[in-house]
Design a protein around this motif. Structure first.
Motif, short mmCIF file in Angstrom:
data_model
loop_
_atom_site.label_atom_id
_atom_site.label_comp_id
_atom_site.label_asym_id
_atom_site.label_seq_id
_atom_site.Cartn_x
_atom_site.Cartn_y
_atom_site.Cartn_z
N LEU A 12 0.82 -1.21 0.00
CA LEU A 12 0.00 0.00 0.00
C LEU A 12 0.86 1.26 0.00
CD1 LEU A 12 -2.93 -0.89 2.43
CD2 LEU A 12 -3.04 -0.60 -0.05
N ASP A 13 2.06 1.19 0.56
CA ASP A 13 2.93 2.36 0.55
C ASP A 13 3.90 2.36 -0.64
OD1 ASP A 13 4.20 0.21 1.85
OD2 ASP A 13 5.35 1.50 3.18
N GLY A 14 3.60 1.54 -1.66
CA GLY A 14 4.32 1.60 -2.92
C GLY A 14 5.62 0.83 -2.99
N VAL A 15 5.95 0.04 -1.95
CA VAL A 15 7.20 -0.72 -1.96
C VAL A 15 7.08 -1.88 -2.94
CG1 VAL A 15 8.76 -2.17 -0.58
CG2 VAL A 15 7.79 -0.07 0.40
N PRO A 155 -2.34 -5.76 0.67
CA PRO A 155 -2.85 -5.04 1.84
C PRO A 155 -1.88 -5.07 3.03
CG PRO A 155 -3.87 -7.19 1.73
CD PRO A 155 -3.00 -7.07 0.51
N LEU A 156 -0.72 -4.44 2.83
CA LEU A 156 0.22 -4.27 3.94
C LEU A 156 1.08 -3.06 3.70
CD1 LEU A 156 3.30 -6.59 4.06
CD2 LEU A 156 1.95 -6.44 2.00
N ILE A 157 1.64 -2.54 4.78
CA ILE A 157 2.53 -1.38 4.74
C ILE A 157 3.85 -1.81 5.35
CG2 ILE A 157 2.91 0.95 5.64
CD1 ILE A 157 -0.19 1.23 5.65
N LEU A 158 4.94 -1.58 4.62
CA LEU A 158 6.26 -1.95 5.12
C LEU A 158 7.03 -0.76 5.69
CD1 LEU A 158 7.44 -4.45 2.36
CD2 LEU A 158 6.45 -4.96 4.60
N GLY A 159 6.78 0.43 5.18
CA GLY A 159 7.44 1.61 5.72
C GLY A 159 8.87 1.81 5.25
N THR A 160 9.41 0.84 4.56
CA THR A 160 10.78 0.94 4.07
C THR A 160 10.92 0.08 2.82
OG1 THR A 160 13.11 0.66 4.69
CG2 THR A 160 11.59 -0.99 5.49
N GLY A 161 11.92 0.41 2.01
CA GLY A 161 12.16 -0.37 0.79
C GLY A 161 12.03 0.48 -0.45
N GLU A 162 12.54 -0.07 -1.55
CA GLU A 162 12.48 0.60 -2.85
C GLU A 162 11.02 0.69 -3.30
OE1 GLU A 162 14.99 1.87 -4.89
OE2 GLU A 162 16.26 1.59 -3.12
N ARG A 163 10.62 1.88 -3.72
CA ARG A 163 9.25 2.09 -4.18
C ARG A 163 9.22 2.19 -5.70
NH1 ARG A 163 6.73 6.97 -1.63
NH2 ARG A 163 8.75 7.85 -2.02
#
Length: 196
Positions: A12-15, A155-163
């Motif tokens: 969901l955060d584009g990672v 349906p998850l958010i990692l908050g870090t990583g290449e987007r």
């Protein structure tokens, strides 16, 4: 002229980094590899196999090509993904020195990637499907070469990583939703085309 179709797994955060395996891509200290695996189901498999089975060729960055070859070319006969990936022609964009490509039906693109892909796009009758290959996708998007984005949004958010689209990578661009499929695990497979 074919279209360039980008196929990506995203949070969901584009990672987009390392969806398939814990050791797939640890750049930047990324420790969430394999995050997409728990969401696999028959709906996603059927949807992806229909898309990958269409006419055309595959387009990869070198890193993704090597990862796919290392895994998919060694899977048992009868696996629909292996059959499609082995059969299709695979074009590889690479900044590194030219090295032999080990996978059958593979060609290394010569010169600067966006120019080589633009020429390939003009000369092909089928689509060019890009799997993963984040750096390549970002350069193709910046050059306005991507025609379709086929995004499996998990349906998850990692908050870090290449987007897929990092800050400053792409100029403002509207998208038009053309199709959605929802899996039994809550993944939304959304197809977008750049608007205008």
């Amino acid at each position: 002229m074919g279209e360039i179709v980008v196929v990506e797994n995203l949070t969901l955060d584009g990672v987009m980094q390392a969806p398939g395996d814990a050791d797939e891509d640890r750049r930047g200290g990324f420790r969430h590899g394999g995050w997409a695996r728990p969401y696999a189901d028959h709906v996603a498999a059927e949807t992806m196999s229909r898309g990958m089975g269409a006419d055309g060729a595959m387009l990869f960055g070198r890193r993704t090509y090597e990862q796919f070859h290392g895994f998919w070319s060694r899977q048992a006969d009868g696996n629909p993904y292996t059959e499609v990936l082995n059969r299709k022609h695979k074009y590889v964009a690479s900044r590194g020195p030219a090295r032999p490509l080990p996978w059958e039906n593979s060609s290394l693109l010569e010169g600067e990637a966006t120019a080589a892909v633009a020429e390939l796009k003009r000369g092909t009758g089928g689509d060019l499907v890009v799997l993963g290959s984040g750096e390549l996708v970002r350069s193709l998007a910046a050059a306005g070469l991507v025609d379709v984005y086929w995004l499996s949004i998990h349906p998850l958010i990692l908050g870090t990583g290449e987007r897929l689209f990092a800050d400053g990578d792409a100029a403002y661009r509207g998208m038009r939703l053309t199709r959605t499929v929802t899996t039994t695990t809550g993944v939304i497979i959304a197809t977008y085309r750049p608007a205008g």
